[in-house]
Scaffold this motif. Structure first.
Motif, PDB file in Angstrom:
ATOM      1  N   UNK A   1       0.838  -1.186   0.000  1.00 14.85           N
ATOM      2  CA  UNK A   1       0.000   0.000   0.000  1.00 14.85           C
ATOM      3  C   UNK A   1       0.876   1.240   0.000  1.00 14.85           C
ATOM      4  N   UNK A   2       0.376   2.268  -0.590  1.00 10.57           N
ATOM      5  CA  UNK A   2       1.126   3.523  -0.658  1.00 10.57           C
ATOM      6  C   UNK A   2       1.038   4.254   0.671  1.00 10.57           C
ATOM      7  N   UNK A   3       2.093   4.937   1.008  1.00 11.83           N
ATOM      8  CA  UNK A   3       2.114   5.726   2.240  1.00 11.83           C
ATOM      9  C   UNK A   3       1.233   6.950   2.075  1.00 11.83           C
ATOM     10  N   UNK A   4       0.489   7.306   3.129  1.00  9.74           N
ATOM     11  CA  UNK A   4      -0.364   8.500   3.038  1.00  9.74           C
ATOM     12  C   UNK A   4       0.426   9.796   3.198  1.00  9.74           C
ATOM     13  N   UNK A   5       1.727   9.691   3.416  1.00 11.04           N
ATOM     14  CA  UNK A   5       2.556  10.863   3.666  1.00 11.04           C
ATOM     15  C   UNK A   5       3.294  11.289   2.406  1.00 11.04           C
ATOM     16  N   UNK A   6       3.518  12.567   2.280  1.00 11.23           N
ATOM     17  CA  UNK A   6       4.287  13.118   1.175  1.00 11.23           C
ATOM     18  C   UNK A   6       5.774  12.943   1.461  1.00 11.23           C
ATOM     19  N   UNK A   7       6.623  12.877   0.424  1.00  9.32           N
ATOM     20  CA  UNK A   7       8.069  12.795   0.663  1.00  9.32           C
ATOM     21  C   UNK A   7       8.529  13.968   1.527  1.00  9.32           C
ATOM     22  N   UNK A   8       9.418  13.682   2.434  1.00  9.57           N
ATOM     23  CA  UNK A   8       9.939  14.714   3.313  1.00  9.57           C
ATOM     24  C   UNK A   8       9.163  14.879   4.605  1.00  9.57           C
ATOM     25  N   UNK A   9       8.034  14.170   4.750  1.00  6.89           N
ATOM     26  CA  UNK A   9       7.261  14.235   5.988  1.00  6.89           C
ATOM     27  C   UNK A   9       7.966  13.441   7.077  1.00  6.89           C
ATOM     28  N   UNK A  10       7.671  13.793   8.297  1.00  7.34           N
ATOM     29  CA  UNK A  10       8.263  13.131   9.449  1.00  7.34           C
ATOM     30  C   UNK A  10       7.139  12.603  10.321  1.00  7.34           C
ATOM     31  N   UNK A  11       7.295  11.367  10.803  1.00  5.69           N
ATOM     32  CA  UNK A  11       6.343  10.789  11.736  1.00  5.69           C
ATOM     33  C   UNK A  11       6.962  10.791  13.114  1.00  5.69           C
ATOM     34  N   UNK A  12       6.233  11.288  14.078  1.00  8.36           N
ATOM     35  CA  UNK A  12       6.681  11.258  15.464  1.00  8.36           C
ATOM     36  C   UNK A  12       5.713  10.363  16.219  1.00  8.36           C
ATOM     37  N   UNK A  13       6.233   9.305  16.813  1.00 12.84           N
ATOM     38  CA  UNK A  13       5.401   8.396  17.603  1.00 12.84           C
ATOM     39  C   UNK A  13       5.766   8.575  19.064  1.00 12.84           C
ATOM     40  N   UNK A  14       4.766   8.820  19.892  1.00 13.67           N
ATOM     41  CA  UNK A  14       4.981   8.967  21.326  1.00 13.67           C
ATOM     42  C   UNK A  14       4.396   7.738  22.003  1.00 13.67           C
ATOM     43  N   UNK A  15       5.263   6.975  22.649  1.00 16.18           N
ATOM     44  CA  UNK A  15       4.818   5.770  23.337  1.00 16.18           C
ATOM     45  C   UNK A  15       5.406   5.748  24.733  1.00 16.18           C
ATOM     46  N   UNK A  16       4.747   5.052  25.637  1.00 14.60           N
ATOM     47  CA  UNK A  16       5.286   4.901  26.979  1.00 14.60           C
ATOM     48  C   UNK A  16       6.578   4.113  26.888  1.00 14.60           C
ATOM     49  N   UNK A  17       7.568   4.524  27.666  1.00 14.75           N
ATOM     50  CA  UNK A  17       8.851   3.831  27.608  1.00 14.75           C
ATOM     51  C   UNK A  17       8.740   2.391  28.060  1.00 14.75           C
ATOM     52  N   UNK A  18       7.743   2.078  28.872  1.00 13.92           N
ATOM     53  CA  UNK A  18       7.577   0.715  29.336  1.00 13.92           C
ATOM     54  C   UNK A  18       6.770  -0.141  28.366  1.00 13.92           C
ATOM     55  N   UNK A  19       6.181   0.499  27.340  1.00 21.37           N
ATOM     56  CA  UNK A  19       5.372  -0.241  26.375  1.00 21.37           C
ATOM     57  C   UNK A  19       6.249  -1.139  25.521  1.00 21.37           C
ATOM     58  N   UNK A  20       5.724  -2.284  25.175  1.00 24.96           N
ATOM     59  CA  UNK A  20       6.474  -3.185  24.312  1.00 24.96           C
ATOM     60  C   UNK A  20       6.549  -2.590  22.918  1.00 24.96           C
TER      61      UNK A  20
ATOM     62  N   UNK B   1      19.002  -3.882   5.599  1.00 30.67           N
ATOM     63  CA  UNK B   1      17.631  -3.615   6.024  1.00 30.67           C
ATOM     64  C   UNK B   1      17.410  -2.118   6.199  1.00 30.67           C
ATOM     65  N   UNK B   2      18.414  -1.395   6.713  1.00 35.60           N
ATOM     66  CA  UNK B   2      18.293   0.066   6.844  1.00 35.60           C
ATOM     67  C   UNK B   2      18.173   0.731   5.486  1.00 35.60           C
ATOM     68  N   UNK B   3      18.944   0.260   4.504  1.00 35.06           N
ATOM     69  CA  UNK B   3      18.838   0.808   3.148  1.00 35.06           C
ATOM     70  C   UNK B   3      17.421   0.578   2.614  1.00 35.06           C
ATOM     71  N   UNK B   4      16.864  -0.592   2.875  1.00 34.51           N
ATOM     72  CA  UNK B   4      15.498  -0.887   2.419  1.00 34.51           C
ATOM     73  C   UNK B   4      14.496   0.061   3.086  1.00 34.51           C
ATOM     74  N   UNK B   5      14.684   0.335   4.373  1.00 30.64           N
ATOM     75  CA  UNK B   5      13.797   1.255   5.094  1.00 30.64           C
ATOM     76  C   UNK B   5      13.840   2.629   4.450  1.00 30.64           C
ATOM     77  N   UNK B   6      15.041   3.127   4.181  1.00 34.46           N
ATOM     78  CA  UNK B   6      15.165   4.462   3.595  1.00 34.46           C
ATOM     79  C   UNK B   6      14.637   4.523   2.175  1.00 34.46           C
ATOM     80  N   UNK B   7      14.712   3.423   1.422  1.00 33.60           N
ATOM     81  CA  UNK B   7      14.149   3.402   0.074  1.00 33.60           C
ATOM     82  C   UNK B   7      12.623   3.506   0.128  1.00 33.60           C
TER      83      UNK B   7
END
Length: 75
Positions: A1-20, A68-74
């Motif tokens: 599926x295509x990402x709903x974000x435009x190139x150059x967008x940043x996602x910030x996820x806030x999670x509890x540090x104790x969360x898995x 795997x990091x290269x794949x993530x950035x692609x």
């Protein structure tokens, strides 16, 4: 599926540090069409882990980790 974000967008996820990290990993899989391993590595990098740290913790080679990091950035 295509990402709903435009190139150059940043996602910030806030999670509890104790969360898995499973839920966090699944979020990245869903949003960016990452494999579970790619998501795991992306989460660890976002937490400041080095390739050497990730390799030691996951049992994968540093070279595979970098691939795997290269794949993530692609994506």
């Amino acid at each position: 599926t295509a990402s709903p974000f435009q190139p150059g967008c940043v996602l910030v996820a806030v999670v509890e540090s104790s969360a898995q990290s499973g839920a966090e990993n699944q979020l990245y899989c869903d949003l960016y069409d990452l494999t579970p391993r790619e998501a795991e590595i992306a989460v660890l990098v976002a937490r400041g882990w080095s390739v050497a740290d990730i390799s030691a913790a996951t049992g994968i080679s540093p070279g595979h980790c970098r691939q795997r990091l290269h794949a993530v950035f692609r994506k």
